[in-house]
Scaffold this active site. Sequence first.
Site, mmCIF file in Angstrom:
data_model
loop_
_atom_site.group_PDB
_atom_site.id
_atom_site.type_symbol
_atom_site.label_atom_id
_atom_site.label_comp_id
_atom_site.label_asym_id
_atom_site.label_seq_id
_atom_site.Cartn_x
_atom_site.Cartn_y
_atom_site.Cartn_z
ATOM 1 N N SER A 134 -0.287 0.371 28.462
ATOM 2 C CA SER A 134 0.334 -0.916 28.605
ATOM 3 C C SER A 134 -0.098 -1.828 30.258
ATOM 4 C CB SER A 134 2.113 -0.694 28.878
ATOM 5 O OG SER A 134 2.794 -1.835 29.303
ATOM 6 N N TYR A 158 8.876 4.706 33.398
ATOM 7 C CA TYR A 158 8.273 4.247 32.083
ATOM 8 C C TYR A 158 6.678 4.035 32.284
ATOM 9 C CZ TYR A 158 6.063 1.536 28.374
ATOM 10 O OH TYR A 158 5.437 0.901 27.259
ATOM 11 N N LYS A 162 3.285 6.270 31.433
ATOM 12 C CA LYS A 162 2.001 5.764 30.561
ATOM 13 C C LYS A 162 0.632 6.028 31.439
ATOM 14 C CE LYS A 162 3.540 4.075 27.097
ATOM 15 N NZ LYS A 162 2.872 4.252 25.658
HETATM 16 P P1 NAD Z 1 8.763 1.214 18.868
HETATM 17 O O1 NAD Z 1 9.973 1.951 19.574
HETATM 18 O O2 NAD Z 1 9.056 0.470 17.653
HETATM 19 O O3 NAD Z 1 7.837 2.531 18.374
HETATM 20 C C1 NAD Z 1 7.757 3.765 19.078
HETATM 21 C C2 NAD Z 1 7.605 4.692 17.911
HETATM 22 O O4 NAD Z 1 7.615 5.995 18.435
HETATM 23 C C3 NAD Z 1 9.136 4.756 17.202
HETATM 24 O O5 NAD Z 1 9.174 4.569 15.746
HETATM 25 C C4 NAD Z 1 9.781 5.897 17.508
HETATM 26 O O6 NAD Z 1 10.896 6.306 16.469
HETATM 27 C C5 NAD Z 1 8.635 6.891 17.798
HETATM 28 N N1 NAD Z 1 8.769 8.035 18.475
HETATM 29 C C6 NAD Z 1 9.540 8.083 19.866
HETATM 30 N N2 NAD Z 1 9.657 9.198 20.402
HETATM 31 C C7 NAD Z 1 9.049 10.028 19.711
HETATM 32 C C8 NAD Z 1 8.866 11.430 19.389
HETATM 33 N N3 NAD Z 1 9.411 12.124 20.355
HETATM 34 N N4 NAD Z 1 8.396 11.968 18.310
HETATM 35 C C9 NAD Z 1 8.072 11.162 17.242
HETATM 36 N N5 NAD Z 1 8.155 9.862 17.338
HETATM 37 C C10 NAD Z 1 8.764 9.358 18.459
HETATM 38 O O7 NAD Z 1 7.849 0.763 20.009
HETATM 39 P P2 NAD Z 1 6.575 -0.218 19.911
HETATM 40 O O8 NAD Z 1 6.841 -1.533 20.674
HETATM 41 O O9 NAD Z 1 6.075 -0.276 18.483
HETATM 42 O O10 NAD Z 1 5.422 0.405 20.885
HETATM 43 C C11 NAD Z 1 4.632 1.607 20.522
HETATM 44 C C12 NAD Z 1 3.920 1.776 21.811
HETATM 45 O O11 NAD Z 1 3.431 0.803 22.506
HETATM 46 C C13 NAD Z 1 4.579 2.643 22.504
HETATM 47 O O12 NAD Z 1 3.904 3.716 23.061
HETATM 48 C C14 NAD Z 1 4.906 1.617 23.628
HETATM 49 O O13 NAD Z 1 5.126 2.288 25.234
HETATM 50 C C15 NAD Z 1 3.512 0.909 23.727
HETATM 51 N N6 NAD Z 1 3.646 -0.582 24.281
HETATM 52 C C16 NAD Z 1 4.552 -1.313 23.747
HETATM 53 C C17 NAD Z 1 4.778 -2.527 24.252
HETATM 54 C C18 NAD Z 1 5.449 -3.504 23.656
HETATM 55 O O14 NAD Z 1 5.996 -4.631 24.384
HETATM 56 N N7 NAD Z 1 6.267 -3.236 22.492
HETATM 57 C C19 NAD Z 1 4.079 -3.036 25.236
HETATM 58 C C20 NAD Z 1 3.120 -2.123 25.864
HETATM 59 C C21 NAD Z 1 2.821 -0.751 25.414
#
Ligand code: NAD
Length: 349
Positions: A134, A158, A162
């Site tokens: 991120s 958080y 990362k």
């Molecule tokens: P999201 O919460 O929709 O997806 C994350 C998924 O991981 C979920 O389906 C959740 O059920 C699963 N998960 C979490 N912990 C788990 C575990 N211990 N075992 C198995 N599954 C698990 O989030 P997203 O927005 O799709 O983000 C995906 C990735 O991108 C994340 O790593 C997040 O940190 C990163 N990210 C997101 C954003 C944003 O704004 N959405 C920005 C930068 C980085």
Amino acid sequence: MTIISNKINAMKILVTGGAGYIGSHSCIELAASNHQVVILDNLCNASPFSVARAEKLAETRFRLLQVDLRDAQAVHQVFERERFDAVVHFAALKAVGESVEQPLDYFDNNVGGSIHLLQAMRAHGCKRLVFSSSATVYGNPDSVPVNEDAPLRVTNPYGRTKLMMEDMIRDTCAADPEFSAILLRYFNPVGAHPSGEIGEDPRGIPNNLMPYICQVAVGRRECLSVFGGDWPTVDGTGVRDYIHVVDLARAHAHAINTLEHAHHAATTLNLGTGQGVSVLQLVRAFEQASGRKVPYEIVARRAGDVAEVYADPQRARDVIGWQATRGVDAMCADAWRWQSQNPDGYISA
Ligand code: NAD
Ligand code: UDP
């Protein structure tokens, strides 16, 4: 830098967090690149409906393994049972405020889970990884646009998870010259699949701007609070680099296809458009795309916020041959289609 060959062989890919917002869109793009996708997700922040709908859109099956990355033995068994050519690792908890209140849960889930994943990959000879990082790792940058060499200064638990995960992957690559990884630093993912079938479905009050705007427009919330009208920006409101989730998803297919042909010892890439957009500019674009009014009021700045962050996305163009193609209008139109077709998210599926 790396040139991508036109010839892409089908790979079997484990997508952790593939039922989530960005993961579900990325599974479709990986399938469009001819790869076989298996999803590992504990569904702690996702609905199985997202997988069923993504399968329909991709016209293929994504097997869902309901496994928790915190369960080292279960993760090990996944790799024991079948061979994967690569992993795309999305699974993480991602709410900044919650991470401040429950830091240990975040370290346990994000860092602990990633250790189990990397251990299982090493034990079973799976040596290609694409990782979701991120722009939060840049904190409050000294200047914009931000490139990958900018200082890393995380400001909350958080963000620290990362950065720790990035460091673990860099060290894993250093220890094993065959281990190959691309670390993708997302700026602000927004929007939804143009079908309106899958999209962002936050639980509770949305922390992020676009889902909040969507819920105001659809009538679930009364008014948007704009955090600060006195930032040193174009109109006094915060500026970010919003990127359409389908563009972001495509980048994962580019990264996987690149790893098939080239070794990368933990290459980090920014994923953004390179364009800064203010809160009020996004509100106006959304009103235009949806035909709905988005009432807002300017309130105090949010603790820990920064004025302006947007990416220099040139390295992603050079290394994986990717660039964003969708603008703010498409982001808003697609976010609205998803929200208006699914006013209560996947609950109404
Ligand atoms: P999201 O919460 O929709 O997806 C994350 C998924 O991981 C979920 O389906 C959740 O059920 C699963 N998960 C979490 N912990 C788990 C575990 N211990 N075992 C198995 N599954 C698990 O989030 P997203 O927005 O799709 O983000 C995906 C990735 O991108 C994340 O790593 C997040 O940190 C990163 N990210 C997101 C954003 C944003 O704004 N959405 C920005 C930068 C980085
Ligand atoms: N923002 C806002 N009201 C909200 C949510 C966010 O004014 O309800 C602003 C926030 O201050 C920032 C921008 O919108 O300037 C993007 O915030 P978001 O939380 O979506 O992303 P981040 O700040 O993590 O980049």
